[in-house]
Design an enzyme around this catalytic site. Structure first.
Site, PDB file in Angstrom:
ATOM      1  N   GLY A  81      37.849  89.669  59.902  1.00  0.00           N
ATOM      2  CA  GLY A  81      38.617  89.065  58.815  1.00  0.00           C
ATOM      3  C   GLY A  81      40.051  89.560  58.769  1.00  0.00           C
ATOM      4  N   THR A  82      40.253  90.839  59.014  1.00  0.00           N
ATOM      5  CA  THR A  82      41.608  91.396  58.934  1.00  0.00           C
ATOM      6  C   THR A  82      42.515  90.740  59.972  1.00  0.00           C
ATOM      7  OG1 THR A  82      40.758  93.494  58.111  1.00  0.00           O
ATOM      8  CG2 THR A  82      42.945  93.539  59.119  1.00  0.00           C
ATOM      9  N   ASN A 168      36.783  89.890  46.514  1.00  0.00           N
ATOM     10  CA  ASN A 168      35.843  90.911  46.966  1.00  0.00           C
ATOM     11  C   ASN A 168      35.460  91.896  45.869  1.00  0.00           C
ATOM     12  OD1 ASN A 168      38.701  91.160  47.629  1.00  0.00           O
ATOM     13  ND2 ASN A 168      38.254  93.236  48.289  1.00  0.00           N
ATOM     14  N   GLN A 196      34.721  86.627  51.751  1.00  0.00           N
ATOM     15  CA  GLN A 196      33.600  86.958  50.863  1.00  0.00           C
ATOM     16  C   GLN A 196      32.707  85.750  50.583  1.00  0.00           C
ATOM     17  OE1 GLN A 196      32.394  89.792  49.755  1.00  0.00           O
ATOM     18  NE2 GLN A 196      33.978  91.027  50.726  1.00  0.00           N
ATOM     19  N   GLY A 217      32.310  87.773  60.248  1.00  0.00           N
ATOM     20  CA  GLY A 217      30.870  87.655  60.463  1.00  0.00           C
ATOM     21  C   GLY A 217      30.010  88.756  59.879  1.00  0.00           C
ATOM     22  N   HIS A 218      30.564  89.998  59.775  1.00  0.00           N
ATOM     23  CA  HIS A 218      29.679  91.103  59.370  1.00  0.00           C
ATOM     24  C   HIS A 218      29.283  91.042  57.899  1.00  0.00           C
ATOM     25  CE1 HIS A 218      32.512  94.080  57.376  1.00  0.00           C
ATOM     26  NE2 HIS A 218      33.388  93.310  57.966  1.00  0.00           N
ATOM     27  N   THR A 254      40.802  87.227  76.793  1.00  0.00           N
ATOM     28  CA  THR A 254      39.540  86.608  77.208  1.00  0.00           C
ATOM     29  C   THR A 254      38.653  86.355  75.989  1.00  0.00           C
ATOM     30  OG1 THR A 254      39.694  87.745  79.314  1.00  0.00           O
ATOM     31  CG2 THR A 254      37.522  86.895  78.708  1.00  0.00           C
ATOM     32  N   CYS A 342      37.139  98.469  51.218  1.00  0.00           N
ATOM     33  CA  CYS A 342      38.197  98.682  52.210  1.00  0.00           C
ATOM     34  C   CYS A 342      39.266  99.624  51.666  1.00  0.00           C
ATOM     35  CB  CYS A 342      38.849  97.353  52.591  1.00  0.00           C
ATOM     36  SG  CYS A 342      37.681  96.148  53.182  1.00  0.00           S
TER      37      CYS A 342
HETATM   38  N1  PLP Z   1      39.315  89.706  53.215  1.00  0.00           N
HETATM   39  C1  PLP Z   1      38.421  90.023  52.270  1.00  0.00           C
HETATM   40  C2  PLP Z   1      38.389  89.244  51.000  1.00  0.00           C
HETATM   41  C3  PLP Z   1      37.518  91.066  52.473  1.00  0.00           C
HETATM   42  O1  PLP Z   1      36.639  91.389  51.514  1.00  0.00           O
HETATM   43  C4  PLP Z   1      37.570  91.782  53.694  1.00  0.00           C
HETATM   44  C5  PLP Z   1      36.648  92.927  53.936  1.00  0.00           C
HETATM   45  O2  PLP Z   1      35.914  93.344  53.100  1.00  0.00           O
HETATM   46  C6  PLP Z   1      38.503  91.401  54.665  1.00  0.00           C
HETATM   47  C7  PLP Z   1      39.362  90.361  54.395  1.00  0.00           C
HETATM   48  C8  PLP Z   1      38.566  92.098  55.999  1.00  0.00           C
HETATM   49  O3  PLP Z   1      37.531  91.697  56.835  1.00  0.00           O
HETATM   50  P1  PLP Z   1      37.061  92.606  58.095  1.00  0.00           P
HETATM   51  O4  PLP Z   1      36.272  93.718  57.531  1.00  0.00           O
HETATM   52  O5  PLP Z   1      36.232  91.697  58.936  1.00  0.00           O
HETATM   53  O6  PLP Z   1      38.294  93.027  58.796  1.00  0.00           O
END
Ligand code: PLP
Length: 396
Positions: A81-82, A168, A196, A217-218, A254, A342
């Protein structure tokens, strides 16, 4: 409140931090393995094995697109996500600003005041280094975006509007369709962070009317480090990653075929069970809130109680440190989080709670409990009991 009976006391540890991360689904792992052990070829290679890998990648992307109301060519596999948020905010803003010189230069980025740091810090990075201006649209006490203030902020100078689909920390779901309409009325690009929400509620990029969307995905059954950026091909874009030009040149490197397969299977599985599961999650969340209110009358639930994610309970305990509460509960076998996982480790009050009008001291008393499977009556009694014990220990 009555003391729980022995069976409740004897119950094991409870993981209530699904919004931070979930277990990988064994079926997802099983589906990934052939793409690492047998069909491991590079999808860009011209030989038969390479072509087979490219076909598997396209098939997985096609399924991902189908689950998210997008087109196969719009799916870009990322490392989570980041990365997806960074690619969206930075690449789109750069692409929009570098447009036709006869046009007004678009250098404003409008975000909500409660975005995840992956979005917020990407926007401020552009402000610090490249002359963009970040504007933050306020939210109400339930963390819903103020649409009339947003309307005032978006204009001919706006390159990009980014508002998260679901928060989140407090679980609030945003009116993204309306936000997208406002963004488009001024010619701006619309991105939503759906990290989320994905896998938990139905999402369609087409129905929401957004140009770009990020998922991870996690949160719903893949291993960590796997995400997706959905990006309409019409969106002006300046690539941030230079290399071999894979993924329409947007994300060179890749391609991770196994990650694409994992995403497809995890989405299929989580969305397949959605309706029946979410009804149970809503019931569990409601029962948990009621039990906590009975056990600790001073608790205040946070976030919008109507527009919220299933299996998401967030609250503040005025007069108690959220971090200390977290540690107490951890010792008692309950894993949850205070504000965003986070951002854990930082002691500042959560910007999200402050934006909702919660004072700085109360904001530091927050707790979040998130779950993807229903809680039993025993679980709920145990949580309320342990919470009551912990709050009591920290207030006397
Ligand atoms: N965006 C939101 C709303 C999140 O809650 C999170 C992680 O908790 C992220 C982005 C980041 O995702 P990732 O952990 O896959 O980098």
């Amino acid at each position: 409140m009555r003391d729980p009976d022995d069976s409740v006391r004897a119950a094991g540890n409870l993981y209530l931090d699904s919004a931070a991360s979930e277990a990988a689904d064994p079926d997802v792992i099983k589906a990934m393995l052939p793409y690492m052990l047998q069909e491991y070829a590079n999808p860009s290679s011209v030989h038969a094995q390479g072509k087979a890998a490219a076909a598997s990648l396209r098939k997985a992307k096609s399924e991902i697109a189908g689950h998210l109301g997008a087109r196969v060519g719009e799916v870009i596999i990322t490392s989570g996500g980041t990365e997806s948020d960074n690619l969206a905010i930075k690449g789109i803003a750069m692409g929009m600003a570098g447009g036709d010189a006869s046009q007004v230069s678009r250098t404003d980025i409008v975000i909500s005041a409660i975005e995840h740091p992956a979005v917020r810090e990407s926007a401020y990075w552009l402000e610090r280094h490249f002359g963009f201006r970040v504007r933050e649209a306020p939210v109400d006490a339930g963390a819903r975006i103020d649409l009339s203030r947003l309307r005032e902020m978006v204009g001919a100078r706006t390159a990009l509007v980014s508002v998260m689909l679901a928060n989140n920390e407090v679980g609030t779901i945003q009116p993204i369709r309306e936000v997208a309409r406002i963004a488009h009325s001024c010619g701006a690009v619309m991105h939503t962070d759906a990290v989320q929400a994905a896998g938990l509620i139905p999402i369609s990029m087409a129905d929401l009317g957004v140009d770009a969307m990020s998922i991870s995905g996690h949160k719903f059954g893949t291993p960590k480090g796997m995400g997706v950026l959905l990006l309409r091909s019409s969106v002006p874009y300046e690539a941030l990653i230079s290399g071999g030009g894979q993924e329409r040149g947007i994300r060179s490197g890749t391609e991770n075929v196994a990650a694409a397969v994992a995403m497809a299977v995890a989405l299929r599985k989580s969305l397949g069970a959605l309706e029946s599961r979410n009804a149970l999650l809503l019931d569990s969340a409601h029962a948990l809130c009621e039990a906590v209110k009975r056990a600790i009358p001073g608790v205040i639930l946070t976030g919008d109680q109507k527009h919220r994610l299933p299996g998401h309970v967030s609250m503040v305990f005025p007069g108690v440190s959220g971090e200390a509460l977290l540690v107490e509960l951890d010792v008692l076998g309950i894993s949850c989080s205070s504000a965003s996982a986070c951002a854990a480790g930082k002691t500042e009050a959560s910007p999200t709670l402050l934006a909702m009008g919660i004072d700085r001291v109360t904001a530091k008393s927050s707790l979040r409990m998130t779950f993807r499977t229903a809680l039993s009556t025993t679980d709920i009694a145990l949580i309320a009991w342990r919470l009551k014990d912990s709050v009591h220990a920290l207030t006397v």
